[in-house]
Design a protein around this motif. Structure first.
Motif, PDB file in Angstrom:
ATOM      1  N   TRP A 164     -52.636   9.385  52.170  1.00  0.00           N
ATOM      2  CA  TRP A 164     -53.534  10.040  53.110  1.00  0.00           C
ATOM      3  C   TRP A 164     -53.295   9.592  54.546  1.00  0.00           C
ATOM      4  CZ3 TRP A 164     -55.519   8.121  48.410  1.00  0.00           C
ATOM      5  CH2 TRP A 164     -55.817   9.115  47.485  1.00  0.00           C
ATOM      6  N   GLY A 165     -52.148   9.014  54.816  1.00  0.00           N
ATOM      7  CA  GLY A 165     -51.808   8.627  56.177  1.00  0.00           C
ATOM      8  C   GLY A 165     -52.083   7.164  56.480  1.00  0.00           C
ATOM      9  N   SER A 202     -63.821   3.822  47.278  1.00  0.00           N
ATOM     10  CA  SER A 202     -64.015   5.236  46.985  1.00  0.00           C
ATOM     11  C   SER A 202     -63.255   5.565  45.708  1.00  0.00           C
ATOM     12  CB  SER A 202     -63.515   6.119  48.134  1.00  0.00           C
ATOM     13  OG  SER A 202     -62.108   6.153  48.158  1.00  0.00           O
ATOM     14  N   LEU A 203     -63.775   6.500  44.957  1.00  0.00           N
ATOM     15  CA  LEU A 203     -63.122   6.912  43.722  1.00  0.00           C
ATOM     16  C   LEU A 203     -61.741   7.482  44.023  1.00  0.00           C
ATOM     17  CD1 LEU A 203     -63.236   7.206  40.694  1.00  0.00           C
ATOM     18  CD2 LEU A 203     -64.354   9.421  41.004  1.00  0.00           C
ATOM     19  N   ARG A 204     -61.622   8.226  45.106  1.00  0.00           N
ATOM     20  CA  ARG A 204     -60.348   8.841  45.476  1.00  0.00           C
ATOM     21  C   ARG A 204     -59.269   7.782  45.686  1.00  0.00           C
ATOM     22  NH1 ARG A 204     -58.986  12.237  50.956  1.00  0.00           N
ATOM     23  NH2 ARG A 204     -59.106  10.174  51.885  1.00  0.00           N
ATOM     24  N   HIS A 205     -59.563   6.769  46.498  1.00  0.00           N
ATOM     25  CA  HIS A 205     -58.570   5.725  46.767  1.00  0.00           C
ATOM     26  C   HIS A 205     -58.326   4.839  45.549  1.00  0.00           C
ATOM     27  CE1 HIS A 205     -59.698   6.251  51.194  1.00  0.00           C
ATOM     28  NE2 HIS A 205     -58.484   6.739  51.032  1.00  0.00           N
ATOM     29  N   THR A 206     -59.398   4.474  44.856  1.00  0.00           N
ATOM     30  CA  THR A 206     -59.268   3.582  43.703  1.00  0.00           C
ATOM     31  C   THR A 206     -58.495   4.234  42.575  1.00  0.00           C
ATOM     32  OG1 THR A 206     -61.326   2.500  44.309  1.00  0.00           O
ATOM     33  CG2 THR A 206     -60.558   2.177  42.044  1.00  0.00           C
ATOM     34  N   ALA A 207     -58.822   5.467  42.253  1.00  0.00           N
ATOM     35  CA  ALA A 207     -58.137   6.167  41.157  1.00  0.00           C
ATOM     36  C   ALA A 207     -56.659   6.380  41.477  1.00  0.00           C
ATOM     37  CB  ALA A 207     -58.822   7.495  40.873  1.00  0.00           C
ATOM     38  N   ALA A 208     -56.375   6.824  42.685  1.00  0.00           N
ATOM     39  CA  ALA A 208     -54.972   7.048  43.064  1.00  0.00           C
ATOM     40  C   ALA A 208     -54.208   5.728  43.093  1.00  0.00           C
ATOM     41  CB  ALA A 208     -54.894   7.736  44.426  1.00  0.00           C
ATOM     42  N   GLY A 209     -54.800   4.693  43.681  1.00  0.00           N
ATOM     43  CA  GLY A 209     -54.140   3.385  43.746  1.00  0.00           C
ATOM     44  C   GLY A 209     -53.878   2.824  42.365  1.00  0.00           C
ATOM     45  N   TYR A 210     -54.886   2.921  41.494  1.00  0.00           N
ATOM     46  CA  TYR A 210     -54.708   2.423  40.128  1.00  0.00           C
ATOM     47  C   TYR A 210     -53.578   3.186  39.426  1.00  0.00           C
ATOM     48  CZ  TYR A 210     -55.245   1.526  35.231  1.00  0.00           C
ATOM     49  OH  TYR A 210     -54.974   1.194  33.941  1.00  0.00           O
ATOM     50  N   ALA A 211     -53.604   4.490  39.496  1.00  0.00           N
ATOM     51  CA  ALA A 211     -52.593   5.300  38.807  1.00  0.00           C
ATOM     52  C   ALA A 211     -51.180   4.995  39.313  1.00  0.00           C
ATOM     53  CB  ALA A 211     -52.907   6.785  38.977  1.00  0.00           C
ATOM     54  N   ILE A 212     -51.023   4.919  40.615  1.00  0.00           N
ATOM     55  CA  ILE A 212     -49.701   4.649  41.203  1.00  0.00           C
ATOM     56  C   ILE A 212     -49.221   3.250  40.825  1.00  0.00           C
ATOM     57  CG2 ILE A 212     -48.482   4.243  43.380  1.00  0.00           C
ATOM     58  CD1 ILE A 212     -50.317   6.529  44.526  1.00  0.00           C
ATOM     59  N   HIS A 213     -50.059   2.252  40.994  1.00  0.00           N
ATOM     60  CA  HIS A 213     -49.636   0.874  40.723  1.00  0.00           C
ATOM     61  C   HIS A 213     -49.447   0.626  39.232  1.00  0.00           C
ATOM     62  CE1 HIS A 213     -49.682  -0.173  44.854  1.00  0.00           C
ATOM     63  NE2 HIS A 213     -50.899   0.300  44.976  1.00  0.00           N
ATOM     64  N   HIS A 214     -50.251   1.265  38.408  1.00  0.00           N
ATOM     65  CA  HIS A 214     -50.075   1.136  36.961  1.00  0.00           C
ATOM     66  C   HIS A 214     -48.736   1.756  36.544  1.00  0.00           C
ATOM     67  CE1 HIS A 214     -51.488   0.437  32.896  1.00  0.00           C
ATOM     68  NE2 HIS A 214     -51.019   1.631  32.584  1.00  0.00           N
ATOM     69  N   ALA A 215     -48.454   2.945  37.053  1.00  0.00           N
ATOM     70  CA  ALA A 215     -47.197   3.625  36.714  1.00  0.00           C
ATOM     71  C   ALA A 215     -45.982   2.833  37.198  1.00  0.00           C
ATOM     72  CB  ALA A 215     -47.176   5.031  37.307  1.00  0.00           C
ATOM     73  N   THR A 216     -46.041   2.298  38.409  1.00  0.00           N
ATOM     74  CA  THR A 216     -44.892   1.538  38.903  1.00  0.00           C
ATOM     75  C   THR A 216     -44.733   0.219  38.166  1.00  0.00           C
ATOM     76  OG1 THR A 216     -46.169   0.633  40.760  1.00  0.00           O
ATOM     77  CG2 THR A 216     -44.871   2.624  41.188  1.00  0.00           C
ATOM     78  N   SER A 217     -45.840  -0.397  37.776  1.00  0.00           N
ATOM     79  CA  SER A 217     -45.745  -1.635  36.983  1.00  0.00           C
ATOM     80  C   SER A 217     -45.089  -1.357  35.639  1.00  0.00           C
ATOM     81  CB  SER A 217     -47.132  -2.243  36.766  1.00  0.00           C
ATOM     82  OG  SER A 217     -47.657  -2.685  37.985  1.00  0.00           O
ATOM     83  N   ILE A 218     -45.463  -0.255  35.014  1.00  0.00           N
ATOM     84  CA  ILE A 218     -44.836   0.109  33.746  1.00  0.00           C
ATOM     85  C   ILE A 218     -43.355   0.415  33.960  1.00  0.00           C
ATOM     86  CG2 ILE A 218     -44.759   1.874  31.936  1.00  0.00           C
ATOM     87  CD1 ILE A 218     -47.841   1.875  32.074  1.00  0.00           C
ATOM     88  N   PHE A 219     -43.034   1.115  35.038  1.00  0.00           N
ATOM     89  CA  PHE A 219     -41.633   1.396  35.344  1.00  0.00           C
ATOM     90  C   PHE A 219     -40.834   0.101  35.434  1.00  0.00           C
ATOM     91  CE2 PHE A 219     -38.436   1.344  38.712  1.00  0.00           C
ATOM     92  CZ  PHE A 219     -37.503   2.232  38.190  1.00  0.00           C
ATOM     93  N   TRP A 220     -41.342  -0.872  36.215  1.00  0.00           N
ATOM     94  CA  TRP A 220     -40.623  -2.131  36.387  1.00  0.00           C
ATOM     95  C   TRP A 220     -40.560  -2.921  35.084  1.00  0.00           C
ATOM     96  CZ3 TRP A 220     -37.257  -2.700  39.911  1.00  0.00           C
ATOM     97  CH2 TRP A 220     -37.413  -2.075  41.139  1.00  0.00           C
ATOM     98  N   ALA A 221     -41.612  -2.864  34.283  1.00  0.00           N
ATOM     99  CA  ALA A 221     -41.609  -3.577  32.994  1.00  0.00           C
ATOM    100  C   ALA A 221     -40.584  -2.970  32.040  1.00  0.00           C
ATOM    101  CB  ALA A 221     -42.997  -3.549  32.374  1.00  0.00           C
ATOM    102  N   VAL A 222     -40.512  -1.641  31.998  1.00  0.00           N
ATOM    103  CA  VAL A 222     -39.517  -0.982  31.135  1.00  0.00           C
ATOM    104  C   VAL A 222     -38.109  -1.308  31.624  1.00  0.00           C
ATOM    105  CG1 VAL A 222     -38.602   1.281  30.451  1.00  0.00           C
ATOM    106  CG2 VAL A 222     -41.066   0.838  30.336  1.00  0.00           C
ATOM    107  N   PRO A 236     -46.352   0.207  48.727  1.00  0.00           N
ATOM    108  CA  PRO A 236     -47.646  -0.096  48.116  1.00  0.00           C
ATOM    109  C   PRO A 236     -48.778  -0.354  49.102  1.00  0.00           C
ATOM    110  CG  PRO A 236     -45.904  -1.286  47.013  1.00  0.00           C
ATOM    111  CD  PRO A 236     -45.285  -0.643  48.221  1.00  0.00           C
ATOM    112  N   GLY A 237     -48.493  -1.017  50.216  1.00  0.00           N
ATOM    113  CA  GLY A 237     -49.521  -1.240  51.230  1.00  0.00           C
ATOM    114  C   GLY A 237     -50.360  -2.494  51.064  1.00  0.00           C
TER     115      GLY A 237
END
Length: 108
Positions: free
Chosen positions: A2-3, A13-33, A75-76
């Motif tokens: 969002w800039g 906020s649900l918007r930031h928390t949900a997006a942050g969780y989804a992105i960081h969870h997916a990248t963590s799984i990527f790195w673990a795999v 990641p920020g």
């Protein structure tokens, strides 16, 4: 997503928390795999070797996240966490990789 100004938002906020969780969870799984595909195997290893391999994976993730990825897609964490905190974030990731590998070996 969002800039740059939104990256400094402190309010929950649900918007930031949900997006942050989804992105960081997916990248963590990527790195673990990726870690498992490079360092996993069928033979048991000493715990110190698992720790060293996990450190390599976490350091690689840091380099990619903060030196190879375009600024907008980074990641920020650094906007909210000190340098010491950044080391702790990636050290915790390495610890998670190492603990999982050591636990897997203990079941063999």
């Amino acid at each position: 997503m969002w800039g740059e100004a939104e990256a400094y938002t402190r309010e929950a906020s649900l918007r930031h928390t949900a997006a942050g969780y989804a992105i960081h969870h997916a990248t963590s799984i990527f790195w673990a795999v990726l870690h498992e595909s490079v360092f996993g195997g069928r033979r048991k290893k000493p715990a110190i070797q698992h720790c060293a391999e996990a450190a390599v994976s976490a350091a690689t993730a840091y380099v990619v996240d903060y030196h190879l990825t375009p600024r907008r897609l980074r990641p920020g964490f650094e906007k909210h966490v000190s340098s010491t905190g950044m080391v702790a974030v990636y050290a915790a990731f390495a610890a998670g990789l190492a603990i999982a590998a050591i636990a897997r070996d203990s079941r063999r």
